[in-house]
Every structure is written in C-alpha cells, then in structure tokens.
Design a protein around this motif. Structure first.
Motif, PDB file in Angstrom:
ATOM      1  N   TRP A 119      14.205   2.483   3.702  1.00 32.69           N
ATOM      2  CA  TRP A 119      13.225   1.796   4.550  1.00 32.69           C
ATOM      3  C   TRP A 119      12.514   0.679   3.768  1.00 32.69           C
ATOM      4  O   TRP A 119      12.451  -0.469   4.205  1.00 32.69           O
ATOM      5  CB  TRP A 119      12.225   2.838   5.072  1.00 32.69           C
ATOM      6  N   ARG A 120      12.000   0.998   2.603  1.00 33.21           N
ATOM      7  CA  ARG A 120      11.189   0.032   1.841  1.00 33.21           C
ATOM      8  C   ARG A 120      12.010  -1.144   1.334  1.00 33.21           C
ATOM      9  O   ARG A 120      11.505  -2.256   1.242  1.00 33.21           O
ATOM     10  CB  ARG A 120      10.475   0.740   0.684  1.00 33.21           C
ATOM     11  N   ARG A 121      13.252  -0.905   0.981  1.00 36.98           N
ATOM     12  CA  ARG A 121      14.060  -2.034   0.469  1.00 36.98           C
ATOM     13  C   ARG A 121      14.349  -3.039   1.574  1.00 36.98           C
ATOM     14  O   ARG A 121      14.615  -4.210   1.322  1.00 36.98           O
ATOM     15  CB  ARG A 121      15.367  -1.553  -0.163  1.00 36.98           C
ATOM     16  N   SER A 122      14.307  -2.587   2.816  1.00 38.08           N
ATOM     17  CA  SER A 122      14.554  -3.500   3.932  1.00 38.08           C
ATOM     18  C   SER A 122      13.332  -4.392   4.181  1.00 38.08           C
ATOM     19  O   SER A 122      13.345  -5.246   5.036  1.00 38.08           O
ATOM     20  CB  SER A 122      14.900  -2.713   5.202  1.00 38.08           C
ATOM     21  N   GLN A 123      12.266  -4.155   3.415  1.00 38.03           N
ATOM     22  CA  GLN A 123      11.027  -4.919   3.635  1.00 38.03           C
ATOM     23  C   GLN A 123      10.715  -5.894   2.501  1.00 38.03           C
ATOM     24  O   GLN A 123       9.576  -6.323   2.375  1.00 38.03           O
ATOM     25  CB  GLN A 123       9.858  -3.938   3.779  1.00 38.03           C
ATOM     26  N   ILE A 124      11.702  -6.236   1.681  1.00 43.68           N
ATOM     27  CA  ILE A 124      11.361  -7.154   0.580  1.00 43.68           C
ATOM     28  C   ILE A 124      11.268  -8.603   1.060  1.00 43.68           C
ATOM     29  O   ILE A 124      10.755  -9.462   0.363  1.00 43.68           O
ATOM     30  CB  ILE A 124      12.315  -7.046  -0.638  1.00 43.68           C
ATOM     31  N   GLY A 125      11.778  -8.877   2.273  1.00 43.46           N
ATOM     32  CA  GLY A 125      11.607 -10.209   2.867  1.00 43.46           C
ATOM     33  C   GLY A 125      10.522 -10.105   3.917  1.00 43.46           C
ATOM     34  O   GLY A 125       9.342  -9.933   3.590  1.00 43.46           O
ATOM     35  N   ALA A 126      10.934 -10.173   5.179  1.00 48.47           N
ATOM     36  CA  ALA A 126       9.974  -9.953   6.263  1.00 48.47           C
ATOM     37  C   ALA A 126       9.516  -8.499   6.142  1.00 48.47           C
ATOM     38  O   ALA A 126      10.316  -7.610   5.889  1.00 48.47           O
ATOM     39  CB  ALA A 126      10.657 -10.176   7.597  1.00 48.47           C
ATOM     40  N   GLY A 127       8.224  -8.291   6.272  1.00 48.21           N
ATOM     41  CA  GLY A 127       7.737  -6.907   6.179  1.00 48.21           C
ATOM     42  C   GLY A 127       7.191  -6.567   4.807  1.00 48.21           C
ATOM     43  O   GLY A 127       6.729  -5.442   4.592  1.00 48.21           O
ATOM     44  N   PHE A 128       7.241  -7.526   3.870  1.00 49.41           N
ATOM     45  CA  PHE A 128       6.775  -7.205   2.516  1.00 49.41           C
ATOM     46  C   PHE A 128       5.280  -6.838   2.488  1.00 49.41           C
ATOM     47  O   PHE A 128       4.834  -6.103   1.614  1.00 49.41           O
ATOM     48  CB  PHE A 128       7.072  -8.368   1.562  1.00 49.41           C
ATOM     49  N   ASP A 129       4.547  -7.351   3.475  1.00 47.21           N
ATOM     50  CA  ASP A 129       3.120  -6.989   3.546  1.00 47.21           C
ATOM     51  C   ASP A 129       2.939  -5.481   3.637  1.00 47.21           C
ATOM     52  O   ASP A 129       1.970  -4.933   3.122  1.00 47.21           O
ATOM     53  CB  ASP A 129       2.456  -7.640   4.765  1.00 47.21           C
TER      54      ASP A 129
END
Ligand code: BTN
Length: 238
Positions: free
Chosen positions: A163-173
């Motif tokens: 889940w977290r690795r999918s947020q290094i672009g959009a969603g990094f907040d």
C-alpha cells in the motif's frame, strides 16, 4: 518469495536477481546473512532464527527522483505492521524503527538501473544482543513481552508496504502524515552528520518531500540526507 537458509546479503541477492529480470514484488528472505549490510557501509547484526532479514525488488513506475521516498514508505509500513502488537512504535528519520528509544528494525534502500531494492532487517524474537549494540537495540519480543510469529510479522509488513509504496508519487502526503505522526525526533535537539559537515538544531518536522526541517542558529535548513542522525535530547529517548 525466494527463501534461502543462508545468503551473504539478501539485498545483494535481490539485486542479482533484479539485474537478471526478476519481477517487481519478489521477496528474497534468508534465515541467516553472513554479510548483512546496514546503511553507511555498516554491518547488520541479526540473530539467526530470531530475526527477519529480507529484501523486496521494486520496479517503480514513478520517476527515479521519487525513489528515495521508498525509504520513508518502507519505514512507515514496518511501524504500522508491528504497532498492532506493540504500542509506542516510533520512526527515527529517515527510517529506523524505534521502540522505547531503542532500534528494533533498519531499512536499506539501494537503487539499480530500473529497480530498487528495499532491504528490511527486524529483530523479532531476539533476546540478547552483542555488547556493541546491547544498549541501543531491542526486539519485538522484548517490547511485547511474548514471542511473535516471524511469518505473521513478515506478512503484515508486506501488506502495509504494498500500500505505502504505491504512494510515493500521488498520495505521498499520506505517507508523510504517517511518518510525522510517529517521528521520534520532532521537537528535539539533534545532530546530523551531512556531506557538508555536522548540523545542530531542533527538528521542526518534515518538508513536503520527506526532508528533515532543522531549526538552526542560522535559520531553517532542509536536510535531504544525513549519514548519522543523533538525538541529543536524551530525555526524549525514554
Ligand atoms: C540500517 O539500519 O543500517 C539498515 C539495516 C538493513 C538490514 C537489512 S537485513 C535485510 C537486508 N539485507 C542486507 O544486507 N541489509 C538489509
């Protein structure tokens, strides 16, 4: 998942496999590492049978400039995975996992041409540490007061990491919010060893790219990378 009784370093084996085309998400796990590596070229001590040492091959779709964020994403994933069993799990920027002022897990992210290797070492059921780390290390077992199943810990970490690795672009907040919530350095006096020398100040928080915001006598500095991060405010470790 590739499981080996013994490897020099799971990061090295994962890199070799990635260079030979291994797929995104492959996990390389070793019961024992003979040359486990930590950050800054340090060696990583892990008691065989009592700890987890594994590396995940990641082929990010995000631009390479964002890959360093994987380190924060992985740290958050580990913290989230273990805090269901243990309260008070903290993150020492950038990605050491702390419990009660002691390190319980470390993360080493290394980039290759079109992949990154996320290596995670975690003291699960370790009861005794060698003298050189005895004062600064702990395990999930010591913190929880009971044995934990390594396989469960691994499964939870991987679930959170996906889940977290999918947020290094959009969603990094969202990653940043999670790290900010658990950051043990915020508000405390720290010393950072950077490429351009030591920096002293108070950590004010994290910037929008995950950099450390340091209030120094000269103003606010944005620290992207530090070789060593020391918490000078000893009471904060308790
Ligand atoms: C650190 O805190 O210095 C990072 C430690 C990272 C250790 C893990 S164990 C699995 C993987 N293989 C290695 O050789 N290192 C990482």
């Amino acid at each position: 998942m590739l499981v080996r009784e013994e490897l020099a370093s799971t990061n090295d084996e994962a890199r070799r496999l990635a260079e030979n085309g291994a797929a995104d998400g492959l996990v390389v796990l070793a019961d024992r590492q003979t040359s486990g590596r930590g950050r800054r070229g340090a060696s990583w001590y892990a008691a065989a049978g009592e700890s987890l040492a594994f590396s995940i091959i990641v082929r990010p779709t995000e631009p390479q400039s964002l890959w360093p964020r994987l380190a924060l994403a992985a740290g958050l994933a580990v913290a989230e995975a273990v805090e269901s069993d243990i309260p008070g799990v903290g993150i020492k920027w950038p990605n050491d996992i702390w419990i009660g002022g002691r390190k319980v897990a470390g993360i080493l992210v290394e980039a290759g041409g079109d992949f990154a290797i996320v290596g995670i070492g975690i003291n699960v059921n370790t009861r005794e540490f060698p003298p050189e780390v005895a004062d600064i290390a702990t395990s999930l077992h010591l913190a929880a007061g009971r044995m934990l199943e390594s396989a469960d810990v691994l499964t939870k970490i991987l679930e959170h990491f996906i889940w977290r690795r999918s947020q290094i672009g959009a969603g990094f907040d969202e990653v940043l919010d999670g790290v900010r919530l658990r950051c043990v350095l915020t508000g405390h006096a720290v010393t950072l060893m950077t490429a351009s020398g030591p920096r002293y100040g108070t950590m004010e928080g994290l910037g929008s790219g995950g950099e450390l915001l340091l209030r120094t006598a000269d103003g606010l500095e944005r620290i992207i990378q530090a070789d060593e991060v020391r918490l000078d405010d000893f009471n904060a470790r308790a």
